[in-house]
Design a protein around this motif. Structure first.
Motif, PDB file in Angstrom:
ATOM      1  N   GLU A   1     153.605 110.294 -29.467  1.00  0.00           N
ATOM      2  CA  GLU A   1     152.200 110.099 -29.816  1.00  0.00           C
ATOM      3  C   GLU A   1     151.273 110.546 -28.694  1.00  0.00           C
ATOM      4  O   GLU A   1     150.162 111.020 -28.949  1.00  0.00           O
ATOM      5  CB  GLU A   1     151.965 108.634 -30.181  1.00  0.00           C
ATOM      6  CG  GLU A   1     152.727 108.214 -31.432  1.00  0.00           C
ATOM      7  CD  GLU A   1     152.380 106.808 -31.893  1.00  0.00           C
ATOM      8  OE1 GLU A   1     151.394 106.227 -31.402  1.00  0.00           O
ATOM      9  OE2 GLU A   1     153.100 106.281 -32.766  1.00  0.00           O
ATOM     10  N   ALA A   2     151.703 110.389 -27.456  1.00  0.00           N
ATOM     11  CA  ALA A   2     150.850 110.779 -26.330  1.00  0.00           C
ATOM     12  C   ALA A   2     150.579 112.275 -26.334  1.00  0.00           C
ATOM     13  O   ALA A   2     149.458 112.720 -26.068  1.00  0.00           O
ATOM     14  CB  ALA A   2     151.491 110.355 -25.009  1.00  0.00           C
ATOM     15  N   ARG A   3     151.584 113.077 -26.661  1.00  0.00           N
ATOM     16  CA  ARG A   3     151.412 114.533 -26.692  1.00  0.00           C
ATOM     17  C   ARG A   3     151.022 115.036 -28.075  1.00  0.00           C
ATOM     18  O   ARG A   3     150.666 116.205 -28.231  1.00  0.00           O
ATOM     19  CB  ARG A   3     152.705 115.233 -26.250  1.00  0.00           C
ATOM     20  CG  ARG A   3     153.081 115.002 -24.798  1.00  0.00           C
ATOM     21  CD  ARG A   3     154.191 115.950 -24.359  1.00  0.00           C
ATOM     22  NE  ARG A   3     155.399 115.790 -25.158  1.00  0.00           N
ATOM     23  CZ  ARG A   3     156.049 116.788 -25.746  1.00  0.00           C
ATOM     24  NH1 ARG A   3     155.593 118.031 -25.674  1.00  0.00           N
ATOM     25  NH2 ARG A   3     157.153 116.548 -26.438  1.00  0.00           N
TER      26      ARG A   3
ATOM     27  N   VAL B   1     157.122 119.934 -33.266  1.00  0.00           N
ATOM     28  CA  VAL B   1     155.940 120.515 -33.912  1.00  0.00           C
ATOM     29  C   VAL B   1     154.678 119.871 -33.315  1.00  0.00           C
ATOM     30  O   VAL B   1     154.496 118.658 -33.419  1.00  0.00           O
ATOM     31  CB  VAL B   1     155.971 120.284 -35.431  1.00  0.00           C
ATOM     32  CG1 VAL B   1     154.698 120.819 -36.078  1.00  0.00           C
ATOM     33  CG2 VAL B   1     157.201 120.948 -36.045  1.00  0.00           C
ATOM     34  N   PRO B   2     153.797 120.673 -32.692  1.00  0.00           N
ATOM     35  CA  PRO B   2     152.571 120.120 -32.093  1.00  0.00           C
ATOM     36  C   PRO B   2     151.504 119.854 -33.155  1.00  0.00           C
ATOM     37  O   PRO B   2     150.417 120.448 -33.156  1.00  0.00           O
ATOM     38  CB  PRO B   2     152.148 121.225 -31.125  1.00  0.00           C
ATOM     39  CG  PRO B   2     152.626 122.483 -31.770  1.00  0.00           C
ATOM     40  CD  PRO B   2     153.924 122.128 -32.467  1.00  0.00           C
ATOM     41  N   LEU B   3     151.811 118.934 -34.044  1.00  0.00           N
ATOM     42  CA  LEU B   3     151.021 118.749 -35.250  1.00  0.00           C
ATOM     43  C   LEU B   3     149.596 118.282 -34.946  1.00  0.00           C
ATOM     44  O   LEU B   3     148.651 118.683 -35.632  1.00  0.00           O
ATOM     45  CB  LEU B   3     151.725 117.756 -36.175  1.00  0.00           C
ATOM     46  CG  LEU B   3     151.200 117.611 -37.600  1.00  0.00           C
ATOM     47  CD1 LEU B   3     151.122 118.965 -38.297  1.00  0.00           C
ATOM     48  CD2 LEU B   3     152.090 116.662 -38.395  1.00  0.00           C
TER      49      LEU B   3
ATOM     50  N   HIS C   1     160.037 107.313 -25.044  1.00  0.00           N
ATOM     51  CA  HIS C   1     160.379 108.601 -25.646  1.00  0.00           C
ATOM     52  C   HIS C   1     159.962 108.692 -27.114  1.00  0.00           C
ATOM     53  O   HIS C   1     160.464 109.535 -27.854  1.00  0.00           O
ATOM     54  CB  HIS C   1     161.878 108.862 -25.512  1.00  0.00           C
ATOM     55  CG  HIS C   1     162.405 108.699 -24.126  1.00  0.00           C
ATOM     56  ND1 HIS C   1     163.002 107.533 -23.687  1.00  0.00           N
ATOM     57  CD2 HIS C   1     162.366 109.539 -23.056  1.00  0.00           C
ATOM     58  CE1 HIS C   1     163.332 107.670 -22.431  1.00  0.00           C
ATOM     59  NE2 HIS C   1     162.963 108.862 -22.020  1.00  0.00           N
ATOM     60  N   GLY C   2     159.089 107.790 -27.543  1.00  0.00           N
ATOM     61  CA  GLY C   2     158.620 107.825 -28.922  1.00  0.00           C
ATOM     62  C   GLY C   2     159.595 107.258 -29.927  1.00  0.00           C
ATOM     63  O   GLY C   2     159.437 107.459 -31.129  1.00  0.00           O
ATOM     64  N   ALA C   3     160.601 106.518 -29.462  1.00  0.00           N
ATOM     65  CA  ALA C   3     161.649 106.046 -30.361  1.00  0.00           C
ATOM     66  C   ALA C   3     161.750 104.527 -30.408  1.00  0.00           C
ATOM     67  O   ALA C   3     162.792 103.991 -30.799  1.00  0.00           O
ATOM     68  CB  ALA C   3     162.994 106.644 -29.946  1.00  0.00           C
TER      69      ALA C   3
ATOM     70  N   ALA D   1     144.856 112.009 -34.461  1.00  0.00           N
ATOM     71  CA  ALA D   1     145.941 111.185 -33.933  1.00  0.00           C
ATOM     72  C   ALA D   1     147.190 111.435 -34.755  1.00  0.00           C
ATOM     73  O   ALA D   1     147.125 111.561 -35.983  1.00  0.00           O
ATOM     74  CB  ALA D   1     145.570 109.707 -33.984  1.00  0.00           C
ATOM     75  N   LEU D   2     148.330 111.515 -34.068  1.00  0.00           N
ATOM     76  CA  LEU D   2     149.617 111.663 -34.739  1.00  0.00           C
ATOM     77  C   LEU D   2     150.453 110.434 -34.422  1.00  0.00           C
ATOM     78  O   LEU D   2     150.543 110.024 -33.260  1.00  0.00           O
ATOM     79  CB  LEU D   2     150.341 112.923 -34.262  1.00  0.00           C
ATOM     80  CG  LEU D   2     151.735 113.161 -34.869  1.00  0.00           C
ATOM     81  CD1 LEU D   2     151.636 113.485 -36.350  1.00  0.00           C
ATOM     82  CD2 LEU D   2     152.465 114.284 -34.128  1.00  0.00           C
ATOM     83  N   GLY D   3     151.053 109.833 -35.446  1.00  0.00           N
ATOM     84  CA  GLY D   3     151.844 108.639 -35.223  1.00  0.00           C
ATOM     85  C   GLY D   3     153.110 108.616 -36.054  1.00  0.00           C
ATOM     86  O   GLY D   3     153.395 109.522 -36.835  1.00  0.00           O
ATOM     87  N   HIS D   4     153.865 107.534 -35.872  1.00  0.00           N
ATOM     88  CA  HIS D   4     155.117 107.312 -36.580  1.00  0.00           C
ATOM     89  C   HIS D   4     154.840 106.470 -37.824  1.00  0.00           C
ATOM     90  O   HIS D   4     154.075 105.505 -37.766  1.00  0.00           O
ATOM     91  CB  HIS D   4     156.091 106.573 -35.652  1.00  0.00           C
ATOM     92  CG  HIS D   4     157.426 106.315 -36.243  1.00  0.00           C
ATOM     93  ND1 HIS D   4     157.729 105.149 -36.917  1.00  0.00           N
ATOM     94  CD2 HIS D   4     158.556 107.062 -36.255  1.00  0.00           C
ATOM     95  CE1 HIS D   4     158.984 105.193 -37.323  1.00  0.00           C
ATOM     96  NE2 HIS D   4     159.511 106.338 -36.933  1.00  0.00           N
TER      97      HIS D   4
END
Length: 320
Positions: free
Chosen positions: A79-81, A95-97, A158-160, A110-113
């Motif tokens: 999410e940070a990147r 993918v740099p969505l 690590h986004g996990a 914003a991109l999130g899980h």
């Protein structure tokens, strides 16, 4: 302000739930679109951007002002990147969505899980809104969780963060999709319940045991729950095994996070009292000095991810 909305997309492998959500968390418009992930990641990205553009245009046509864009996807998300690192369901790899969407729409993005976003929505707008420490657990094909404290969901280094489905509960248990034996989601997910019931009721090739026989349509987890409630012996066994495994997983989670409320969502949670009553009892039996959390069903349904995407979009406007 009045008339300002976030454009929100919850992207899954099959479909996208999309909405315009105002600053009070009220859905002003909603629509759905197919993802068609089989076309490949580039085509999926283009569909996401096209749908987002269409939603922003819809907002303006209705006299609303789109002020931010939120997109949530399954898998591992940095999410940070703003990068969709990996998603088997959608086919994304690094993918740099966020940057692609921001460049296309000209909106802060914003991109999130997807599960963390759903947890965020349930914690702030749904079943956990009266408590500050919430664990949202989505039980469907797999099992994933979101730990929300003071309205913010932990992402991990690590986004996990939140992969509750992959804690070890039965070392000698069935093989999980991740490759290890005995993971929680290999025993207590909706797909695991259906698979276990099929194993116990399908006759072997020599026809020596009773059962529906090879080739019969697999019974769903919801049907297993209903049969267990009706007293069927095999269904009762399968359901009890799943509840006990889930209680072990939740007891571990409570030891780690000490939350006030655990919110259960996803298909399995729709079993209602047939799940919550035995699960509360089993969880209580496993706790010693830890405080027992409230155990409640999610209330936002499949809108949760979309609402969470909107919250992420709006939150970034308040972040220095």
């Amino acid at each position: 302000m009045i008339g300002e909305v976030a454009v929100a997309l919850d992207v899954g492998g099959t479909g996208m739930k999309c909405a315009l959500v105002d600053t009070d968390g009220v859905v002003r418009h909603a629509e759905r679109h197919p993802t068609d992930a089989g076309r490949g990641p580039d085509a999926v990205v283009e569909t996401i951007l096209t749908v987002a553009e269409g939603l922003a245009g819809k907002a303006r046509a209705d006299g609303l002002t789109p002020i931010a864009l939120g997109i949530v996807v399954p898998g591992v998300v940095d999410e940070a990147r703003g990068v969709a690192v990996w998603s088997a369901n959608v086919g994304f790899r690094d993918v740099p969505l966020r940057d692609l969407a921001s460049a296309r729409l000209g909106l802060p993005t914003a991109l999130g899980h997807d599960v963390r976003a759903g947890g965020l929505a349930e914690a702030r707008l749904g079943a956990g809104r009266t408590t500050g420490h919430v664990l949202f657990v989505a039980i469907g094909t797999g099992i994933a969780a979101a730990h929300v404290v003071a309205g913010s969901a932990a992402t991990g280094a690590h986004g996990a963060a939140g992969e509750l489905g992959h804690i070890l509960v039965r070392p000698d248990g069935p093989v999980c999709g991740c490759g290890r034996s005995g993971c929680l989601e290999a025993l207590a997910s909706a797909s695991a319940v259906a698979r276990r019931y099929a194993e116990l009721t399908t006759a072997p090739d020599d026809g020596s045991a009773a059962g529906p026989g090879p080739g019969r349509t697999m019974v769903t987890a919801a049907q297993v729950a209903a049969r267990a409630a009706a007293g069927e012996e095999v269904a009762t066994r399968v359901w009890r095994e799943a509840v006990e495994a889930l209680a072990d997983g939740l007891a571990t989670a409570q030891a780690l996070f000490d939350v006030a409320t655990i919110v259960l969502g996803g298909g399995l949670a729709q079993a209602g009292a047939g799940l919550f009553d035995p699960l509360r009892a089993a969880l209580r039996d496993r706790l010693t000095f830890h405080r027992e959390p409230q155990l409640v069903p999610a209330v936002l349904g499949d809108e949760a991810g979309c609402l969470g995407a909107a919250l992420l979009a709006l939150d970034q406007l308040e972040t220095p």
